[in-house]
Every structure is written in C-alpha cells, then in structure tokens.
Design a protein around this motif. Structure first.
Motif, PDB file in Angstrom:
ATOM      1  N   VAL A  69     158.183  23.452   9.500  1.00 55.23           N
ATOM      2  CA  VAL A  69     157.135  23.719  10.478  1.00 55.23           C
ATOM      3  C   VAL A  69     155.977  22.761  10.240  1.00 55.23           C
ATOM      4  CG1 VAL A  69     157.734  26.121  10.908  1.00 55.23           C
ATOM      5  CG2 VAL A  69     156.209  25.587   9.045  1.00 55.23           C
ATOM      6  N   SER A  70     155.467  22.217  11.317  1.00 52.44           N
ATOM      7  CA  SER A  70     154.386  21.242  11.206  1.00 52.44           C
ATOM      8  C   SER A  70     153.015  21.873  11.396  1.00 52.44           C
ATOM      9  CB  SER A  70     154.588  20.131  12.245  1.00 52.44           C
ATOM     10  OG  SER A  70     154.650  20.691  13.538  1.00 52.44           O
ATOM     11  N   ARG A  71     152.995  23.076  11.965  1.00 48.63           N
ATOM     12  CA  ARG A  71     151.731  23.782  12.192  1.00 48.63           C
ATOM     13  C   ARG A  71     152.007  25.279  12.220  1.00 48.63           C
ATOM     14  NH1 ARG A  71     152.146  25.808  17.101  1.00 48.63           N
ATOM     15  NH2 ARG A  71     153.445  24.774  18.631  1.00 48.63           N
ATOM     16  N   GLU A  72     150.962  26.059  11.972  1.00 44.90           N
ATOM     17  CA  GLU A  72     151.115  27.508  12.036  1.00 44.90           C
ATOM     18  C   GLU A  72     151.409  27.915  13.479  1.00 44.90           C
ATOM     19  OE1 GLU A  72     151.347  29.951   9.650  1.00 44.90           O
ATOM     20  OE2 GLU A  72     151.442  28.166   8.409  1.00 44.90           O
ATOM     21  N   GLY A  73     152.311  28.845  13.639  1.00 44.48           N
ATOM     22  CA  GLY A  73     152.704  29.304  14.959  1.00 44.48           C
ATOM     23  C   GLY A  73     153.928  28.584  15.488  1.00 44.48           C
ATOM     24  N   ALA A  74     154.336  27.519  14.805  1.00 45.03           N
ATOM     25  CA  ALA A  74     155.497  26.752  15.259  1.00 45.03           C
ATOM     26  C   ALA A  74     156.772  27.578  15.167  1.00 45.03           C
ATOM     27  CB  ALA A  74     155.635  25.461  14.461  1.00 45.03           C
ATOM     28  N   LEU A  75     156.876  28.435  14.172  1.00 43.24           N
ATOM     29  CA  LEU A  75     158.076  29.254  14.010  1.00 43.24           C
ATOM     30  C   LEU A  75     158.218  30.229  15.183  1.00 43.24           C
ATOM     31  CD1 LEU A  75     160.395  29.532  11.985  1.00 43.24           C
ATOM     32  CD2 LEU A  75     159.140  31.413  10.949  1.00 43.24           C
ATOM     33  N   PHE A  76     157.108  30.810  15.612  1.00 44.45           N
ATOM     34  CA  PHE A  76     157.133  31.696  16.776  1.00 44.45           C
ATOM     35  C   PHE A  76     157.554  30.911  18.017  1.00 44.45           C
ATOM     36  CE2 PHE A  76     154.948  33.419  20.545  1.00 44.45           C
ATOM     37  CZ  PHE A  76     155.587  34.640  20.633  1.00 44.45           C
ATOM     38  N   SER A  77     156.993  29.732  18.207  1.00 43.75           N
ATOM     39  CA  SER A  77     157.352  28.892  19.356  1.00 43.75           C
ATOM     40  C   SER A  77     158.830  28.554  19.339  1.00 43.75           C
ATOM     41  CB  SER A  77     156.525  27.609  19.360  1.00 43.75           C
ATOM     42  OG  SER A  77     155.166  27.891  19.507  1.00 43.75           O
ATOM     43  N   TYR A  78     159.342  28.257  18.161  1.00 44.48           N
ATOM     44  CA  TYR A  78     160.758  27.935  18.012  1.00 44.48           C
ATOM     45  C   TYR A  78     161.619  29.149  18.370  1.00 44.48           C
ATOM     46  CZ  TYR A  78     164.922  25.845  15.825  1.00 44.48           C
ATOM     47  OH  TYR A  78     166.172  25.327  15.584  1.00 44.48           O
ATOM     48  N   LEU A  79     161.224  30.322  17.912  1.00 44.87           N
ATOM     49  CA  LEU A  79     161.951  31.553  18.224  1.00 44.87           C
ATOM     50  C   LEU A  79     161.947  31.811  19.735  1.00 44.87           C
ATOM     51  CD1 LEU A  79     163.438  34.091  17.134  1.00 44.87           C
ATOM     52  CD2 LEU A  79     161.194  35.185  16.977  1.00 44.87           C
ATOM     53  N   VAL A  80     160.816  31.590  20.387  1.00 45.07           N
ATOM     54  CA  VAL A  80     160.724  31.791  21.839  1.00 45.07           C
ATOM     55  C   VAL A  80     161.632  30.809  22.574  1.00 45.07           C
ATOM     56  CG1 VAL A  80     159.183  31.593  23.848  1.00 45.07           C
ATOM     57  CG2 VAL A  80     158.427  32.837  21.809  1.00 45.07           C
TER      58      VAL A  80
END
Length: 97
Positions: A69-80
């Motif tokens: 992950v390059s930034r916080e919240g990227a994992l959520f974006s990836y999941l979406v």
C-alpha cells in the motif's frame, strides 16, 4: 489499524484483523456498491456475498503477490475495486440466464 497492520494480519490470517475489516470497511463497501448505478439493483444479500468473496480474493492477492500500500486507505480502495469487479461478473451472469 493501519493498512500495514492489516496486511500483516491478513498474511497471518489473524481473526482480529478480519473482524476489524468487517466492522470498519463493510459499511463503506456496501454503501459504495449500493450506489453504483451501473451494477443494477443489488440486494443486501448480494452485497454481503460480494463482500465475502472480495475478502477472499483480497486475502489470496495479499498472500500470493504481496500487495503493498502506498497510502492509508489504499487497502479499502483495493477491496472496493475487487467488489466492483465481482459485482459486474454477477450482473453479467444474471443477464446471461
């Protein structure tokens, strides 16, 4: 939990991590999928199934490819994004029936 902590927890199949993902990411995930008009009329059961399947895909991707992950919240974006692809496949299958 930070995205880095979540990635470590996913790699270790940590139950606390999965509870955190369900508790903190599922509502936003459901909201986004429910508001995406191109996905048609998804039921709550559809969204629940898509979320579960997306979590499985996320786990497989993290364990096999070492997702970074390059930034916080990227994992959520990836999941979406995984969820949107999964939902598109579901909608496509329904049209073929």
């Amino acid at each position: 939990m930070t995205d880095s902590q979540l990635l470590i927890g996913i790699m270790q199949n940590d139950e606390r991590t999965w509870k955190h993902i369900c508790r903190n990411m599922k509502p936003g995930f459901a909201s986004i999928l429910g508001q995406t008009s191109s996905l048609g009329n998804l039921t709550n059961d559809d969204i629940e199934d898509i979320f579960q399947e997306s979590c499985i895909v996320l786990m497989q991707k993290v364990k096999s490819a070492g997702v970074a992950v390059s930034r916080e919240g990227a994992l959520f974006s990836y999941l979406v994004q995984i969820g949107k692809l999964t939902a598109c496949n579901l909608v496509r299958k329904r049209k073929d029936i």
